[in-house]
Design an enzyme around this catalytic site. Structure first.
Site, PDB file in Angstrom:
ATOM      1  N   GLU A 108       0.843  -1.197   0.000  1.00 39.65           N
ATOM      2  CA  GLU A 108       0.000   0.000   0.000  1.00 39.65           C
ATOM      3  C   GLU A 108       0.880   1.250   0.000  1.00 39.65           C
ATOM      4  O   GLU A 108       1.983   1.222   0.508  1.00 39.65           O
ATOM      5  CB  GLU A 108      -0.874   0.012   1.264  1.00 39.65           C
ATOM      6  CG  GLU A 108      -1.733  -1.230   1.411  1.00 39.65           C
ATOM      7  CD  GLU A 108      -2.237  -1.436   2.846  1.00 39.65           C
ATOM      8  OE1 GLU A 108      -2.180  -0.476   3.643  1.00 39.65           O
ATOM      9  OE2 GLU A 108      -2.682  -2.545   3.151  1.00 39.65           O
ATOM     10  N   LYS A 110       2.373   4.575   1.395  1.00 39.03           N
ATOM     11  CA  LYS A 110       2.477   5.074   2.763  1.00 39.03           C
ATOM     12  C   LYS A 110       2.087   6.550   2.731  1.00 39.03           C
ATOM     13  O   LYS A 110       2.875   7.411   2.396  1.00 39.03           O
ATOM     14  CB  LYS A 110       3.888   4.903   3.316  1.00 39.03           C
ATOM     15  CG  LYS A 110       3.974   5.311   4.770  1.00 39.03           C
ATOM     16  CD  LYS A 110       5.292   4.900   5.382  1.00 39.03           C
ATOM     17  CE  LYS A 110       5.293   5.117   6.876  1.00 39.03           C
ATOM     18  NZ  LYS A 110       5.149   6.523   7.272  1.00 39.03           N
ATOM     19  N   ASP A 112       1.343  10.176   3.763  1.00 37.83           N
ATOM     20  CA  ASP A 112       2.040  11.017   4.732  1.00 37.83           C
ATOM     21  C   ASP A 112       1.031  11.937   5.411  1.00 37.83           C
ATOM     22  O   ASP A 112       0.858  13.079   5.029  1.00 37.83           O
ATOM     23  CB  ASP A 112       3.119  11.819   3.998  1.00 37.83           C
ATOM     24  CG  ASP A 112       4.243  12.197   4.931  1.00 37.83           C
ATOM     25  OD1 ASP A 112       4.217  11.763   6.089  1.00 37.83           O
ATOM     26  OD2 ASP A 112       5.126  12.943   4.501  1.00 37.83           O
ATOM     27  N   TYR A 221      -6.938   1.589   6.355  1.00 29.06           N
ATOM     28  CA  TYR A 221      -6.182   0.396   5.955  1.00 29.06           C
ATOM     29  C   TYR A 221      -6.147  -0.702   7.011  1.00 29.06           C
ATOM     30  O   TYR A 221      -5.632  -1.770   6.759  1.00 29.06           O
ATOM     31  CB  TYR A 221      -4.752   0.771   5.540  1.00 29.06           C
ATOM     32  CG  TYR A 221      -4.064   1.760   6.470  1.00 29.06           C
ATOM     33  CD1 TYR A 221      -3.667   1.383   7.743  1.00 29.06           C
ATOM     34  CD2 TYR A 221      -3.836   3.074   6.064  1.00 29.06           C
ATOM     35  CE1 TYR A 221      -3.062   2.299   8.587  1.00 29.06           C
ATOM     36  CE2 TYR A 221      -3.225   3.986   6.905  1.00 29.06           C
ATOM     37  CZ  TYR A 221      -2.836   3.594   8.175  1.00 29.06           C
ATOM     38  OH  TYR A 221      -2.254   4.491   9.013  1.00 29.06           O
ATOM     39  N   LYS A 310      10.859   3.172   2.627  1.00 27.50           N
ATOM     40  CA  LYS A 310      10.860   4.596   2.304  1.00 27.50           C
ATOM     41  C   LYS A 310      11.462   4.882   0.935  1.00 27.50           C
ATOM     42  O   LYS A 310      12.335   4.156   0.486  1.00 27.50           O
ATOM     43  CB  LYS A 310      11.684   5.342   3.369  1.00 27.50           C
ATOM     44  CG  LYS A 310      11.111   5.301   4.765  1.00 27.50           C
ATOM     45  CD  LYS A 310       9.844   6.109   4.833  1.00 27.50           C
ATOM     46  CE  LYS A 310       9.329   6.294   6.240  1.00 27.50           C
ATOM     47  NZ  LYS A 310      10.030   7.273   7.037  1.00 27.50           N
ATOM     48  N   CYS A 404      23.734  39.243  18.796  1.00 30.55           N
ATOM     49  CA  CYS A 404      22.380  38.705  18.646  1.00 30.55           C
ATOM     50  C   CYS A 404      21.553  39.681  17.812  1.00 30.55           C
ATOM     51  O   CYS A 404      21.490  40.872  18.133  1.00 30.55           O
ATOM     52  CB  CYS A 404      21.749  38.522  20.025  1.00 30.55           C
ATOM     53  SG  CYS A 404      19.996  38.129  19.928  1.00 30.55           S
ATOM     54  N   CYS A 407      18.640  41.240  20.326  1.00 27.76           N
ATOM     55  CA  CYS A 407      18.892  42.152  21.444  1.00 27.76           C
ATOM     56  C   CYS A 407      20.261  42.835  21.367  1.00 27.76           C
ATOM     57  O   CYS A 407      20.575  43.697  22.192  1.00 27.76           O
ATOM     58  CB  CYS A 407      18.732  41.429  22.774  1.00 27.76           C
ATOM     59  SG  CYS A 407      20.031  40.222  23.077  1.00 27.76           S
ATOM     60  N   CYS A 422      23.103  33.465  22.185  1.00 31.57           N
ATOM     61  CA  CYS A 422      22.982  34.774  22.810  1.00 31.57           C
ATOM     62  C   CYS A 422      22.867  34.511  24.316  1.00 31.57           C
ATOM     63  O   CYS A 422      21.972  33.795  24.740  1.00 31.57           O
ATOM     64  CB  CYS A 422      21.717  35.461  22.285  1.00 31.57           C
ATOM     65  SG  CYS A 422      21.162  36.817  23.321  1.00 31.57           S
ATOM     66  N   CYS A 427      16.650  38.262  26.548  1.00 37.53           N
ATOM     67  CA  CYS A 427      16.500  38.599  25.132  1.00 37.53           C
ATOM     68  C   CYS A 427      15.061  38.280  24.713  1.00 37.53           C
ATOM     69  O   CYS A 427      14.542  37.207  25.019  1.00 37.53           O
ATOM     70  CB  CYS A 427      17.487  37.783  24.309  1.00 37.53           C
ATOM     71  SG  CYS A 427      17.210  37.858  22.531  1.00 37.53           S
TER      72      CYS A 427
END
Ligand code: IVH
Length: 670
Positions: A108, A110, A112, A221, A310, A404, A407, A422, A427
């Site tokens: 079948e 797969k 997602d 299924y 997969k 950063c 900040c 940071c 921040c």
């Protein structure tokens, strides 16, 4: 025609219309006519409340919003699948299944999406639940009712329907619907990352009217307990589901004789996956014979008779237009590549993670480069390589900033870590990140606290730490942008409900380094109260199963910080009361039973047997005592067995246990 008759007629007309529309892509009536009939039915049902029914098409528009999902216990756990990444791994699976080369597999696609369990009582949909942790999920029935292709009542005309029926499958969104929906959404509303994400977010809406507006679809299924219904193959399960009117991925499922046929199907599906109307990340190969499936059984969390094979992740080349920096709740700076939009398996990708500075150096990525982007299922797209031969002369390398971007504090690079962070705890980016994490689904699950709202709350100085959320009121919320009174009321309700989280969720919500949701749960179960966790010594923490010294040290350190300590006290002071929950759901055949496993069992591995016992509610101990209810013994059982015999504790074998769990007599009955 009487009202009763007209209502029945309208329901049949509407049901038939949506079935043709969604299952066969062949609408029998124009949309306007459908809407007119629909409104007539709504009107009649409003005037005659006695005629309302849970399977009426009007139930698909969404019920009254909920403030929290009810948990749903899975009578049979919802498991996951082992993966095969290549042909060799698949062949390994096939060989473990059987030595014959004519073994039949059901193959079948797969899908997602998100898995779902549906319960039908006397053929009427009564419960829809998400998978959750496999044992308990969330009851999303009103939301599932809005899925147009899902029959609210099954068709019993061809195959009779058992009184109690549980089927499982996947809720998903078609690639076209996903694109269409995302295009219509503004930047401010936020776009969805991928169809899976979209499906899951849409299904888990507390307000089912929102789910109703989302183009969700479903394919089934699994039929729980198929064999007692006289079915002997997975293929016949699919046929039966179909005969009942349930959507299945019919066109793309195959019966394959022998693994060679499966290899062929893999090549075929992989080559045509872009033409499918939905995303798939591979195919599921199941042993077709249900009796063989039962013989093979399960590992701890996955069946031995199925595998998810997969496909290779999708890759595409595009241009790197720039770099943005995102600052997370722990202050880590993450470089994000801004890309020229590219379609990867039906989904438009315009940004990708660059992970960290080391990764940028490793890739040697520069502004304007052509890069290869990869997207695998649910994960964030990433850059896997730079097409160096296409680089323009003088392209500038990218670097993380020295300060950063939020900040302005100078960043630091931890010695043993690749991350640049940071160091400023206050921040705004960190504050926002902590609040978002605190409110997130696996933490306090305070619905409605998305990033737009949190941005406003923090930027206006209304909230600096989680406890201040609980001080919000109508007046404070009323001043915010895009905040009507209705949404404000709903937020306040959600906050009210969040005052009694489980201890595990509360602990996870604090955002302690190395304390994920699972570890938080273990700590909660072992230590029982937040007060105790706050003062627990290193050794005490380390004694908790699965907690190592890194976690123990991190927890100690977190609570030793006076600011953190104060923020927890502030939460308790604000009326937040973390609850300790029972370790296991209360249902289960072996509830309250203490079991011991010893020796080598004929088919089950020791761990699998223990897991099976736990799944049915038993506590599994390691030494025989007067509390032991029975000993499950196999070959070469030693002292535990002799001790049990001496103490006159019942001893049973694997076959007896399996028969018992399968509905047979209890070997413990007096
Ligand atoms: S069977 C015990 N069949 O994949 C096995 N799962 O990675 C139950 N999925 O949780 C799953 N398509 O959500 C099965 N045709 C299919 C599937 C499928 C998608 C999902 C499902 C499962 C996950 C495991």
């Amino acid at each position: 025609m009487s009202v009763v008759e007209r209502v029945r007629e309208l329901r049949l007309l509407l049901q038939d219309a949506s079935e043709r529309y969604y299952l066969h892509d062949n609408p029998p009536v124009p949309d306007a006519d459908y809407d007119r009939l629909f409104r007539e039915l709504q009107h009649l049902e409003a005037q005659h409340p006695e005629l309302r029914a849970p399977d009426s098409p009007t139930q698909r528009v969404g019920a009254t919003p909920q403030t929290r999902f009810v948990t749903a216990h899975h009578r049979v756990p919802m498991l996951s699948l082992e993966n095969a990444r290549d042909e060799a791994e698949f062949l390994g699976f096939a060989k473990r299944c059987s030595d014959r080369n004519d073994t039949v597999f059901c193959v079948e696609p797969k899908l997602d999406g998100v898995s779902i369990s549906l319960t039908y009582a006397a053929g009427v949909l009564v419960r829809a639940a998400t998978r959750g942790d496999g044992e308990t999920g969330e009851d999303v029935t009103p939301n599932a009712r809005t899925i147009r292709s899902l029959p609210l009542r099954l068709d019993a005309s061809r195959i009779p329907i058992p009184q109690d029926l549980e089927v499982r499958g996947e809720v998903y969104v078609s690639t076209a619907d996903f694109q269409r929906f995302n295009e219509r959404r503004s930047e401010a509303e936020g776009r969805f990352m991928n169809p899976r994400n979209f499906a899951s977010g849409s299904l888990r809406q507390l307000d089912s009217a929102i789910s109703a507006e989302r183009p969700l679809r479903i394919a089934l299924y699994t039929l729980v307990d198929a064999m007692p219904l006289g079915l002997s193959t997975q293929w016949s399960v699919l046929e039966t589901l179909h005969a009942w009117g349930l959507p299945i991925a019919e066109e793309w499922s195959r019966r394959c004789e022998g693994s060679a046929a499966v290899l062929q199907r893999y090549a075929e599906l992989d080559a045509t996956r872009d033409q499918l109307p939905f995303e798939i990340d591979g195919m599921v190969v199941k042993l077709d014979d249900l009796a063989l499936q039962e013989e093979l059984g399960f590992r701890a969390r996955t069946p031995r008779w199925a595998v998810a094979w997969k496909f290779a992740p999708r890759e595409e080349a595009t241009r790197l237009l720039g770099m943005e920096i995102s600052v997370g709740r722990t202050g880590v700076l993450t470089p994000v590549a801004v890309l020229e939009p590219v379609v990867l398996g039906g989904v438009t990708v315009s940004s990708a993670t660059l992970h960290n500075e080391d990764e940028m150096v490793r890739l040697d990525v520069r502004l304007g480069d052509r890069v290869v982007v990869q997207r695998a299922g649910d994960v964030i797209p990433k850059i896997v390589k730079v097409l160096l031969h296409e680089r323009v002369h003088g392209a500038l390398p990218l670097h993380l900033p020295q300060h950063c971007p939020v900040c302005g504090t100078a960043v630091v690079r931890d010695e043993e870590e690749v991350a640049v962070r940071c160091p400023n705890n206050s921040c705004a980016a960190q504050v926002k990140g902590r609040i978002l994490h605190f409110a997130s689904v696996d933490a306090m699950d305070i619905n409605g606290f998305g990033d737009k709202l949190v941005d406003q709350l923090v930027d206006r100085g209304l909230v600096r730490q989680p406890a201040q959320l609980f001080a919000l009121d109508q007046t404070a919320l009323a001043g915010l942008e895009r905040m009507g009174q209705r949404s404000a009321t709903r937020l306040l309700q959600a906050l009210e409900h969040a005052r009694t989280p489980t201890l595990g969720r509360f602990l996870f919500a604090l955002g302690i380094r190395h304390v994920g949701a699972v570890i938080a749960e273990k700590l909660a179960l072992a230590l029982g109260s937040i007060e105790r966790i706050m003062v627990a010594e290193h050794a005490e923490l380390e004694a908790v199963p699965e907690v190592g010294s890194v976690v123990a040290a991190s927890v100690r350190q977190w609570f030793a910080d006076t600011e953190n300590h104060a923020s927890v006290l502030a939460l308790l002071h604000a009326g937040v009361r973390p609850q300790v929950v029972a370790a296991r759901p209360t249902a289960g055949l072996l509830q309250g039973i203490f079991a011991i496993v010893t020796g080598t069992l004929p088919t089950l591995e020791r761990r699998a047997a223990e897991e099976l016992l736990r799944q049915h509610g038993a506590s599994v101990a390691s030494s025989v005592s007067s509390r032991t209810s029975f000993v499950l013994a196999g070959e070469k059982a030693g002292s535990k067995l002799s001790k049990a015999v001496a103490m006159k504790i019942p001893v049973i074998d694997e076959a007896t246990l399996l028969a018992w769990l399968g509905g047979g007599p209890s070997p413990l009955a007096p």
